[in-house]
Structure formats: structure tokens, C-alpha cells
Design an enzyme around this catalytic site. Sequence first.
Site, PDB file in Angstrom:
ATOM      1  NE  ARG A  89      -2.513   0.585   3.492  1.00 24.97           N
ATOM      2  CZ  ARG A  89      -2.804   1.824   4.399  1.00 24.97           C
ATOM      3  NH1 ARG A  89      -3.697   2.529   4.244  1.00 24.97           N
ATOM      4  NH2 ARG A  89      -2.413   1.867   5.719  1.00 24.97           N
ATOM      5  CB  SER A 160       4.176  -6.095   9.106  1.00 26.74           C
ATOM      6  OG  SER A 160       3.475  -4.769   9.182  1.00 26.74           O
ATOM      7  CG  ASP A 213       1.637  -3.471  13.206  1.00 26.75           C
ATOM      8  OD1 ASP A 213       2.392  -3.814  14.178  1.00 26.75           O
ATOM      9  OD2 ASP A 213       1.008  -4.237  12.646  1.00 26.75           O
TER      10      ASP A 213
END
Length: 509
Positions: A89, A160, A213
Amino acid sequence: MLSSSQFLSPHFKWSERQSQVLESLAQEFTLSTAQLETLTTEFVRQMHVGLTSTKSKDLAMIPTFVTGRPDGHERGSYLALDLGGTNLRVCLITLKGDRQLEAHQRAFKVSDHLQEADVTELMDFIAISIQEFISSEHISAKIVEHPSDSDTLELGFTFSFPVTQTAIDAGVLLRWTKGFHCPGAVGSDIVQLLQDALNRKKVNVHVAALVNDTVGTLLAHSYKHANTFIGAIFGTGTNGAYVESARNIKTMTTDADEMIINIEWGNFDKDKTVLPVTMHDNKLDRESINPGIHVFEKMISGMYLGEITRNVLLYLIDQRLLFEGTSSPTLNRHWGFETKFMSAIEQDNSSTLIPIAQILEQDLGIYLNTQVDREIVKFVCQLVGKRAARLSAMAVAAVVRQGLKAGTLAEHGYPLKVSANDEVQAKQNGSKVEAVGHGASTKDIIRVGIDGSVFEHYPHFEERMYEALDEILGSSAREVVALGIARDGSGVGAALAALIATKNSAGST
Ligand code: ADP
Ligand code: MG
């Protein structure tokens, strides 16, 4: 101490044997206030171990090198990149000050080929995706409208995968997970690999920050709300980050006053010294891909709650206490019972529980079920779901308590219990405590930003967390600790990390 009868609905008769077995299940799964207290004390102790040693086996307490928190006045356009699964993203976040922002984003599919290709190929793909995103007219116009301080676009990278961070913009990949196998990355600085690709492709973007995150969640919530102290995830997995005084972090040195710590709390009490695991948890752990690791996460998070419930239901079926002893292929299958089914089941407050019958039939292939069966299924979901919420609250309470003990929160004078034994109140001055006691002023509320489907969608999860917070921290806890949804840690949070990193490096040159 909660009694299981609180769960029992009056309009059904359970057999004596059913009552016995369910009562003992309730005892195993119900965490008393005293148990919560013991867990909280141990959690704080394990935090200290992680803050003082790099060899902690439970809580890693990783310094993130993020040494500031946004106050909502930040301005400028920053890029955010989120790589964590099958989608990449790319976002442009325009911070407008006044806690306002605008986000534009695009997702790019990371093909199966790329997930196993040489890391140079993967990074080139990312660089080209970023280029494609920023060269779209709409986006360039936005950047011109709201320029950041430097002429290069600064980027925050939410990555991540397990990384050892050595600076806000440097981190070595320990291992790939989630289906990625790109050779050439493990042991290398992931920021450098991306920066090299951006340079190769002549994309005028600088990778300013690498963020976890949970840290992104804390930063994103901070931009929206003053006094954000914790960022937490209750989704597929669970983890938390919080603000620690630099003087308490013995595993590194920094000139800053405070630093955000990534707790990696999924691994709390790995050796199960205080965690009250049941045989159903042990079964899940043994059959998982990482036995003996993240035992706490396995009692809390979305990936596992359905599986614990499935284990308990099979245990009851095998004793012929449920569905007349008959299971189904779906229920027999490992991971065959999803956590979202528990949400739907707990949502059913009808007297006949027909919606539960529909889930049992349509999702699980169990066609013969009585009202007593449905009552029992709901009862089991409540036990597992409530325990998850109470353990989640325990982690939050422990971090708040650490903040009170360590002095990170002390200047506010919160009327919360620091320790159950002596009931020491974290009072600093009388007048402030009065004010807080009558409902804290906005400024004095400790805010927790939370991301994840379990917190957001599981019925009563938040209320159950507040109940447990009150039990651990004192009855006024819910007036002082505010749990709130923070959705875009990997976008807004990463952009804010890039901003903080850029400001810091500007300040130091
Ligand atoms: P991630 O943590 O991967 O970013 P989410 O926050 O959406 O993603 O969490 C996904 C997890 O939430 C999955 O394990 C799934 O089982 C669980 N989940 C999805 N929908 C629900 C729901 N309605 N209630 C409870 N859990 C859910
Ligand atoms: Mg998420």
C-alpha cells in the site's frame, strides 16, 4: 470472583452432567480480580527485565528510536508505505495541522513470483509502484499544495516482518514470514535495500523511518488526541507500544527524554509461570506452527480465539454433552471455526437463538442442534471472548502502571492504583486529584489508540476491557483511561514517523 451462573440464561435446563462440566470450564476460563492482579504484577516485572537486558525471553521491549510524539499541529505531505502481506500500500498523507489530515492511497498486488524473487526485484517493484503513485497528476498537485520542509519526498515504511532496529531509519531483517522468501534480504538493512532501489530507479524519495504497526498506531492516535500513551493491536495478532522515559531504557543510550518502546507483548510469560492456560490452549499451541512462542497472543487474538472455541466444543461433543455427540467435517478441521463466528454468536440475544442455529448450519454444517446446544455454544464463546478481553485489559493496565511507577505519567496525578497491596494512589497534588476524581479533564485522560478487528467488532470486547481495567487500576479507571479506535497506523502513523525523523535530523545538523 465471577460465578459462571452469571452467564446462564434462566430459560434452559441443562442436565446435571452438562452443568458440572460447563461449571468447571467456567472456572478454568474465568479470571478473577486476584488473578488479574498477579498477571499485571508479573507483566510489569517482565517489562523491567526487557528494559534492562537484551536477552529477555518474554517481553523484548524493543527501542524504536522514535523519540517524539505528534501534538496535532504537524503539517506537510509525507509518503507512507505498508508492506506486510499480499498487498503493497502506498499512501500520501497530508497533515493539515489542527489534527486534520487528508489521505490518498493505492494498493499494488505483490505477486507470488515477487514474494520469492531476489530482493532486488522486489525492491525495484516497490520503487516503481511508488513512482507510479506519485506521478499521477492528482497526487503531484497535492504535494505542491502542501510541501514538506525538504524538497525530496520523505517516506515512512511500515514493514511488518521481524526486524532489529538500529536507528529510526535502519533495521536488519531477521527472517521472512507470511509466505515471503526473497533471497538477499535476511541480515541486510531493509531501509538501505529500498533506498538503493529508489536511487536506481531515480525516484526522488527518501526513506526516513522504519516503523512497527503498533508504533504507527500510537503516533496516528497522538495526532488526533492529546495524551496518547499506548498504541495497541488486537487483530490477527496482538502487540503494544508505549512511551518510556529514556532513563529507564538500559539497553541503549539516547539524548532524547523519551522513546517509544515496542513491547512485543504477544510473547508475555512464554513459560506460562502465571498465565492460566487450559488444556484447550495447550492443544492449540502444540498444533500451531510456533509451539511455545506467543502463548499470550494465542489466548487473545483473532487468529486463535475461534480455534480455542473449536477445541472446547469438540471436548464437549466427545463427552456427548453437545449436539448429541455429533460433529461435522468443518468443525473437525483445524482452524475450521473462525473468530468472526464467535462475534456473530455472541451478538444473538434472541430467546430462541435461531441466528445461532443458522451459523451452525450454514457455516459449520451442523444441522441438528437444540436450543440447549445453542445455549452451550454461546456460553463457550462468552467464556473464551471474555477471557481474551480481560487479558487484553491486563496488558494495558500493566503498561499504565509502569507509566505511573516510572514517572512517565506522574506529572498528571492520576487517581489509579499503582499496587493492590498498599493501595498507593498516584497522587501528586490534592487539587488535581479532586478534579480527576470528578471526571478527568480532557488533558488528564490517558489515551490508548487501538487497531484491530477483534477490538472493533467483537461484541462487548471494549466493555469487558473497561470492567477489568476498573478491577485492576481502581474503580475510577474508566474515567481516566480512554480506549479509542485508531485505524491507520501504517499510513498516518508511518507518515508521522517520517516527519519526526526528518525534524530530528534537521535539528541535529
Ligand atoms: P490484521 O491484524 O491482520 O491487520 P484485522 O485487524 O482485520 O487484521 O484482524 C484480523 C483478525 O480479526 C482475523 O484473525 C479474524 O479472525 C478476526 N476477525 C475478523 N472479523 C472479525 C469479527 N467480526 N469479530 C471478531 N474477529 C474478527
Ligand atoms: Mg491491521
